[in-house]
Design a protein around this motif. Structure first.
Motif, short mmCIF file in Angstrom:
data_model
loop_
_atom_site.label_atom_id
_atom_site.label_comp_id
_atom_site.label_asym_id
_atom_site.label_seq_id
_atom_site.Cartn_x
_atom_site.Cartn_y
_atom_site.Cartn_z
N ALA A 128 0.87 -1.17 0.00
CA ALA A 128 0.00 0.00 0.00
C ALA A 128 0.91 1.23 0.00
O ALA A 128 2.11 1.14 0.29
CB ALA A 128 -0.90 0.00 1.22
N TRP A 129 0.34 2.37 -0.34
CA TRP A 129 1.10 3.62 -0.32
C TRP A 129 0.39 4.60 0.60
O TRP A 129 -0.81 4.83 0.49
CB TRP A 129 1.23 4.20 -1.72
CG TRP A 129 2.18 3.41 -2.57
CD1 TRP A 129 1.89 2.29 -3.31
CD2 TRP A 129 3.57 3.67 -2.76
NE1 TRP A 129 3.01 1.82 -3.94
CE2 TRP A 129 4.06 2.66 -3.63
CE3 TRP A 129 4.45 4.64 -2.29
CZ2 TRP A 129 5.40 2.61 -4.03
CZ3 TRP A 129 5.77 4.60 -2.69
CH2 TRP A 129 6.23 3.59 -3.55
N ARG A 130 1.16 5.15 1.54
CA ARG A 130 0.61 6.07 2.53
C ARG A 130 1.18 7.48 2.33
O ARG A 130 2.30 7.65 1.86
CB ARG A 130 0.95 5.60 3.95
CG ARG A 130 0.24 4.33 4.37
CD ARG A 130 0.62 3.93 5.79
NE ARG A 130 -0.04 2.71 6.20
CZ ARG A 130 -1.21 2.64 6.82
NH1 ARG A 130 -1.85 3.78 7.14
NH2 ARG A 130 -1.74 1.49 7.14
N LEU A 131 0.39 8.45 2.75
CA LEU A 131 0.82 9.85 2.77
C LEU A 131 1.31 10.18 4.17
O LEU A 131 0.61 9.89 5.16
CB LEU A 131 -0.33 10.78 2.38
CG LEU A 131 0.04 12.25 2.22
CD1 LEU A 131 0.59 12.48 0.83
CD2 LEU A 131 -1.17 13.14 2.45
N ARG A 132 2.49 10.75 4.28
CA ARG A 132 3.00 11.15 5.59
C ARG A 132 2.11 12.22 6.21
O ARG A 132 1.82 13.24 5.58
CB ARG A 132 4.43 11.67 5.46
CG ARG A 132 5.44 10.60 5.11
CD ARG A 132 6.85 11.17 5.03
NE ARG A 132 7.83 10.11 4.82
CZ ARG A 132 8.14 9.60 3.63
NH1 ARG A 132 7.55 10.08 2.55
NH2 ARG A 132 9.03 8.62 3.53
N ALA A 133 1.70 11.99 7.43
CA ALA A 133 0.86 12.96 8.15
C ALA A 133 1.77 13.82 9.01
O ALA A 133 2.37 13.33 9.98
CB ALA A 133 -0.16 12.25 9.02
N PRO A 134 1.91 15.09 8.71
CA PRO A 134 2.82 15.95 9.47
C PRO A 134 2.26 16.27 10.85
O PRO A 134 1.05 16.21 11.08
CB PRO A 134 2.91 17.20 8.60
CG PRO A 134 1.60 17.25 7.88
CD PRO A 134 1.24 15.81 7.63
N ASP A 135 3.14 16.64 11.73
CA ASP A 135 2.75 17.03 13.09
C ASP A 135 2.36 18.51 13.07
O ASP A 135 3.05 19.37 13.61
CB ASP A 135 3.91 16.78 14.05
CG ASP A 135 3.51 17.00 15.51
OD1 ASP A 135 2.30 17.13 15.77
OD2 ASP A 135 4.42 17.06 16.37
N ILE A 136 1.23 18.77 12.42
CA ILE A 136 0.72 20.13 12.32
C ILE A 136 -0.77 20.10 12.64
O ILE A 136 -1.44 19.08 12.50
CB ILE A 136 0.93 20.75 10.92
CG1 ILE A 136 0.22 19.92 9.85
CG2 ILE A 136 2.40 20.89 10.61
CD1 ILE A 136 0.23 20.53 8.47
N GLU A 137 -1.28 21.23 13.08
CA GLU A 137 -2.71 21.34 13.36
C GLU A 137 -3.37 22.08 12.20
O GLU A 137 -3.01 23.21 11.89
CB GLU A 137 -2.94 22.08 14.67
CG GLU A 137 -4.37 22.02 15.14
CD GLU A 137 -4.52 22.50 16.58
OE1 GLU A 137 -4.80 21.66 17.45
OE2 GLU A 137 -4.36 23.71 16.79
N LEU A 138 -4.31 21.40 11.57
CA LEU A 138 -5.06 22.01 10.49
C LEU A 138 -6.37 22.55 11.04
O LEU A 138 -7.07 21.87 11.80
CB LEU A 138 -5.35 20.98 9.40
CG LEU A 138 -4.20 20.72 8.42
CD1 LEU A 138 -4.49 19.53 7.53
CD2 LEU A 138 -3.97 21.95 7.56
N ALA A 139 -6.70 23.76 10.64
CA ALA A 139 -7.92 24.40 11.12
C ALA A 139 -8.75 24.89 9.92
O ALA A 139 -8.21 25.30 8.90
CB ALA A 139 -7.59 25.59 12.03
N PHE A 140 -10.06 24.78 10.06
CA PHE A 140 -10.97 25.34 9.05
C PHE A 140 -12.28 25.67 9.74
O PHE A 140 -12.59 25.15 10.82
CB PHE A 140 -11.18 24.36 7.89
CG PHE A 140 -11.94 23.11 8.25
CD1 PHE A 140 -13.30 23.00 7.99
CD2 PHE A 140 -11.30 22.04 8.85
CE1 PHE A 140 -14.00 21.85 8.33
CE2 PHE A 140 -11.99 20.88 9.19
CZ PHE A 140 -13.34 20.79 8.94
N ASP A 141 -13.04 26.55 9.13
CA ASP A 141 -14.35 26.93 9.65
C ASP A 141 -15.43 26.23 8.84
O ASP A 141 -15.57 26.48 7.63
CB ASP A 141 -14.55 28.44 9.59
CG ASP A 141 -13.71 29.18 10.62
OD1 ASP A 141 -13.54 28.62 11.72
OD2 ASP A 141 -13.22 30.28 10.31
#
Length: 288
Positions: A128-141
């Motif tokens: 399988a191929w995975r996308l690296r999940a960065p240690d960042i906080e994503l925000a949206f309204d």
């Protein structure tokens, strides 16, 4: 930019009440904005498909007065676009091959993080191929659910983009097709609220625009299960559409008592009085 919304069902069964709620909500938002409403069939996962259900869904929508403004897009015909996006992600260093099984991940804590696999490379089978999940906080309204924040690494970890059977994930296909269709606002069920940060991250990796989001109340059965996964998810009846359509409007907190002889008349009367602020943030429950 002209408003462009969409309804994107998966062909895992006939149109049921929960899907009707999502379709009606997205249609009303598009009509209120004077925009266009599209239908996309997310038939990207053949093992989960129920034969004939795509045709059943597409036949049912007009019976409820829900007419798409452009031809239906089928994800099963979009493999080349997903291949191109995969290659772009690979070239950008965002992907890595992974042979971890679900049981192995569960034994290791259940989350894949930092591109570190718990299973060794196995040249005898495809990865399988995975996308690296960065240690960042994503925000949206979210236009209905309000401000949202999620740390990708902590909440979901590295997530699958292409499965070991070669099929692309919902997350990738959804992002690629929303951009291809020029979608400006995604109106869908709240079960996908948790997917939105992953999709925003993918949009950034692929340098694609991010639409606005509005997540509608989720229809659950009496035991708290999403209706599509429930034994109580009886298909709505296209031969007698008005009762189900009125219930869908009522579930969304919208006036459903306008005199109407047809679904088209009821939707027209509702759209004249509709604005997204009327949509109800309610406890997600429905006595089916």
């Amino acid at each position: 930019m002209t408003y462009r919304g969409r309804f994107a069902p998966s062909p895992t069964g006939s149109l049921h009440f929960g899907s009707l709620v999502a379709a009606v909500g997205s249609w009303l938002c598009a009509r209120h904005a004077g925009g266009r409403w599209l239908v996309r069939m997310e038939d990207i996962d053949p093992p989960r498909e129920v034969p004939g259900s795509a045709a059943d869904i597409l036949a049912a929508l007009p019976a409820f007065g829900l007419l798409a403004d452009e031809p239906v897009l089928f994800q099963s015909q979009r493999r080349a676009a997903y291949d191109a996006a995969f290659e772009q992600l690979q070239a950008g260093g965002h992907l890595f091959a992974c042979w971890c099984s679900r049981s192995e991940l569960a034994a290791a804590g259940g989350m894949h993080r930092d591109g570190v696999c718990v299973s060794p490379e196995d040249p005898q089978r495809p990865p399988a191929w995975r996308l690296r999940a960065p240690d960042i906080e994503l925000a949206f309204d979210d236009a209905l659910q309000g401000p949202q924040r999620q740390n990708l690494r902590e909440a979901v970890g590295d997530f699958v983009i292409r499965r070991l059977d070669g099929l692309y994930s919902y997350q990738l296909a959804c992002v690629v097709d929303d951009a291809y269709q020029g979608i400006t606002e995604v109106v869908r069920g709240a079960d996908l609220l948790d997917s939105t940060p992953r999709q925003i991250h993918l949009q950034r990796c692929l340098r694609l625009p991010t639409p606005r989001y509005l997540h509608l109340p989720l229809v659950l059965d009496a035991e708290g299960r999403k209706l599509s996964k429930s034994s109580q998810a009886v298909a709505v009846d296209p031969a007698d559409p008005l009762p189900a359509l009125r219930r869908a409007l009522d579930f969304l907190g919208l006036p459903a008592d306008a005199p109407a002889a047809t679904p088209a008349e009821l939707l027209a009367a509702t759209s004249m009085r509709f604005n997204p602020g009327l949509l109800r943030q309610r406890s997600n429950a429905w006595d089916v």
